[in-house]
Motif scaffolding. Structure first.
Motif, PDB file in Angstrom:
ATOM      1  N   ILE A 123     -38.025 -17.217  29.578  1.00  0.00           N
ATOM      2  CA  ILE A 123     -37.938 -17.904  30.873  1.00  0.00           C
ATOM      3  C   ILE A 123     -38.438 -19.335  30.711  1.00  0.00           C
ATOM      4  CG2 ILE A 123     -38.921 -18.003  33.207  1.00  0.00           C
ATOM      5  CD1 ILE A 123     -38.793 -14.910  33.233  1.00  0.00           C
ATOM      6  N   GLN A 124     -39.537 -19.499  29.968  1.00  0.00           N
ATOM      7  CA  GLN A 124     -40.084 -20.831  29.714  1.00  0.00           C
ATOM      8  C   GLN A 124     -39.060 -21.702  28.979  1.00  0.00           C
ATOM      9  OE1 GLN A 124     -42.793 -22.245  30.853  1.00  0.00           O
ATOM     10  NE2 GLN A 124     -42.355 -24.148  29.775  1.00  0.00           N
ATOM     11  N   ASP A 125     -38.376 -21.144  27.986  1.00  0.00           N
ATOM     12  CA  ASP A 125     -37.349 -21.900  27.245  1.00  0.00           C
ATOM     13  C   ASP A 125     -36.233 -22.352  28.184  1.00  0.00           C
ATOM     14  OD1 ASP A 125     -38.746 -21.519  24.907  1.00  0.00           O
ATOM     15  OD2 ASP A 125     -37.480 -19.854  24.215  1.00  0.00           O
ATOM     16  N   PHE A 126     -35.818 -21.460  29.057  1.00  0.00           N
ATOM     17  CA  PHE A 126     -34.733 -21.801  29.989  1.00  0.00           C
ATOM     18  C   PHE A 126     -35.179 -22.892  30.960  1.00  0.00           C
ATOM     19  CE2 PHE A 126     -32.183 -21.277  33.858  1.00  0.00           C
ATOM     20  CZ  PHE A 126     -30.911 -21.411  33.320  1.00  0.00           C
ATOM     21  N   VAL A 127     -36.392 -22.779  31.482  1.00  0.00           N
ATOM     22  CA  VAL A 127     -36.902 -23.765  32.436  1.00  0.00           C
ATOM     23  C   VAL A 127     -37.067 -25.129  31.755  1.00  0.00           C
ATOM     24  CG1 VAL A 127     -38.876 -24.367  33.899  1.00  0.00           C
ATOM     25  CG2 VAL A 127     -37.955 -22.059  33.941  1.00  0.00           C
ATOM     26  N   GLU A 128     -37.423 -25.140  30.492  1.00  0.00           N
ATOM     27  CA  GLU A 128     -37.530 -26.412  29.765  1.00  0.00           C
ATOM     28  C   GLU A 128     -36.157 -27.056  29.612  1.00  0.00           C
ATOM     29  OE1 GLU A 128     -39.546 -25.614  26.099  1.00  0.00           O
ATOM     30  OE2 GLU A 128     -41.463 -25.237  27.102  1.00  0.00           O
ATOM     31  N   THR A 129     -35.147 -26.249  29.393  1.00  0.00           N
ATOM     32  CA  THR A 129     -33.790 -26.771  29.244  1.00  0.00           C
ATOM     33  C   THR A 129     -33.208 -27.171  30.594  1.00  0.00           C
ATOM     34  OG1 THR A 129     -33.475 -25.271  27.378  1.00  0.00           O
ATOM     35  CG2 THR A 129     -31.511 -26.296  28.285  1.00  0.00           C
ATOM     36  N   TYR A 130     -33.463 -26.360  31.618  1.00  0.00           N
ATOM     37  CA  TYR A 130     -32.947 -26.609  32.971  1.00  0.00           C
ATOM     38  C   TYR A 130     -34.139 -26.705  33.929  1.00  0.00           C
ATOM     39  CZ  TYR A 130     -28.484 -25.236  30.967  1.00  0.00           C
ATOM     40  OH  TYR A 130     -27.359 -25.162  30.181  1.00  0.00           O
ATOM     41  N   PRO A 131     -34.713 -27.887  34.103  1.00  0.00           N
ATOM     42  CA  PRO A 131     -35.930 -28.040  34.915  1.00  0.00           C
ATOM     43  C   PRO A 131     -35.760 -27.681  36.397  1.00  0.00           C
ATOM     44  CG  PRO A 131     -35.422 -30.078  33.719  1.00  0.00           C
ATOM     45  CD  PRO A 131     -34.311 -29.128  33.467  1.00  0.00           C
ATOM     46  N   LEU A 132     -34.518 -27.639  36.887  1.00  0.00           N
ATOM     47  CA  LEU A 132     -34.304 -27.284  38.291  1.00  0.00           C
ATOM     48  C   LEU A 132     -34.404 -25.780  38.545  1.00  0.00           C
ATOM     49  CD1 LEU A 132     -31.322 -29.678  39.139  1.00  0.00           C
ATOM     50  CD2 LEU A 132     -33.748 -29.982  39.681  1.00  0.00           C
ATOM     51  N   ALA A 133     -34.528 -24.998  37.495  1.00  0.00           N
ATOM     52  CA  ALA A 133     -34.595 -23.542  37.639  1.00  0.00           C
ATOM     53  C   ALA A 133     -35.902 -23.130  38.304  1.00  0.00           C
ATOM     54  CB  ALA A 133     -34.474 -22.879  36.273  1.00  0.00           C
ATOM     55  N   ASP A 134     -35.820 -22.119  39.127  1.00  0.00           N
ATOM     56  CA  ASP A 134     -36.991 -21.579  39.826  1.00  0.00           C
ATOM     57  C   ASP A 134     -37.596 -20.467  38.965  1.00  0.00           C
ATOM     58  OD1 ASP A 134     -38.854 -20.547  41.560  1.00  0.00           O
ATOM     59  OD2 ASP A 134     -37.402 -19.987  43.122  1.00  0.00           O
ATOM     60  N   ARG A 135     -38.733 -20.790  38.357  1.00  0.00           N
ATOM     61  CA  ARG A 135     -39.401 -19.854  37.451  1.00  0.00           C
ATOM     62  C   ARG A 135     -39.748 -18.544  38.156  1.00  0.00           C
ATOM     63  NH1 ARG A 135     -42.218 -21.608  33.080  1.00  0.00           N
ATOM     64  NH2 ARG A 135     -42.418 -23.634  34.051  1.00  0.00           N
ATOM     65  N   GLN A 136     -40.186 -18.632  39.400  1.00  0.00           N
ATOM     66  CA  GLN A 136     -40.579 -17.435  40.145  1.00  0.00           C
ATOM     67  C   GLN A 136     -39.375 -16.514  40.362  1.00  0.00           C
ATOM     68  OE1 GLN A 136     -42.594 -18.331  43.786  1.00  0.00           O
ATOM     69  NE2 GLN A 136     -42.867 -16.182  44.348  1.00  0.00           N
ATOM     70  N   LYS A 137     -38.236 -17.106  40.700  1.00  0.00           N
ATOM     71  CA  LYS A 137     -37.030 -16.295  40.913  1.00  0.00           C
ATOM     72  C   LYS A 137     -36.590 -15.639  39.595  1.00  0.00           C
ATOM     73  CE  LYS A 137     -32.441 -16.219  42.761  1.00  0.00           C
ATOM     74  NZ  LYS A 137     -31.981 -16.161  44.108  1.00  0.00           N
ATOM     75  N   LEU A 138     -36.694 -16.386  38.502  1.00  0.00           N
ATOM     76  CA  LEU A 138     -36.335 -15.824  37.200  1.00  0.00           C
ATOM     77  C   LEU A 138     -37.235 -14.643  36.847  1.00  0.00           C
ATOM     78  CD1 LEU A 138     -35.675 -19.111  35.193  1.00  0.00           C
ATOM     79  CD2 LEU A 138     -33.988 -17.363  35.789  1.00  0.00           C
TER      80      LEU A 138
END
Length: 171
Positions: free
Chosen positions: A123-138
């Motif tokens: 999840i951290q890798d994805f959020v680093e690549t796509y900063p608009l992603a909602d970590r909580q939702k993931l």
């Protein structure tokens, strides 16, 4: 002496019969490619009305063997009378866009699989690549997917996770 020089220039401009035939076959192949495209993609190409009508006619008579063959030849002839560079460029861009879309789809599948397997680090890798992603939702979708997997339920949350990844990546 001047006459022989002019003759040499004419030789450079002459094109062999084989070369002309190869060029005609290439135009014919381009025409066939256009006939195979769906209407939505054809609309995106810079085609004049006459050529578009010929292509649409060929699409309608595809099951008439001899008529279809003659129509393809007609389209090839029409293609030889036009500058096909813009058509080829637009067709290339359409194909390239499709390849990019497939590559993104496969990349998102890898992200989904990694998130389902590794959890927070993925999840951290994805959020680093796509900063608009909602970590909580993931994280919520990850937990739901884990729960469904443990209970032997269909992977609805995993599908929802993929949908969310696609939304974020294409935003």
């Amino acid at each position: 002496m001047q006459d022989s020089h002019d003759f040499d220039q004419d030789d450079d401009q002459l094109v062999s019969k084989s070369q002309l035939k190869r060029e005609a076959e290439a135009q014919q192949a381009l025409g066939t490619k256009l006939v195979d495209l769906p209407a939505g993609k054809l609309a995106k190409l810079p085609l004049d009305d006459e050529l578009l009508d010929a292509i649409q006619l060929a699409q309608r008579i595809r099951n008439k063997r001899e008529g279809f063959r003659r129509q393809l030849q007609q389209i090839g002839k029409m293609m030889r009378q036009r500058d096909t560079a813009p058509i080829e460029q637009a067709l290339h861009e359409l194909e390239h866009a499709h390849l990019e879309q497939n590559a993104l789809f496969h990349q998102l599948e890898k992200y989904r699989d990694a998130i389902l397997a590794d959890g927070d680090s993925a999840i951290q890798d994805f959020v680093e690549t796509y900063p608009l992603a909602d970590r909580q939702k993931l994280r919520q979708l990850y937990r739901q997917a884990q729960k469904q997997q443990q209970q032997g339920k269909p992977p609805a949350a995993a599908r929802e996770l993929f949908k969310y990844l696609r939304e974020v990546a294409t935003a």
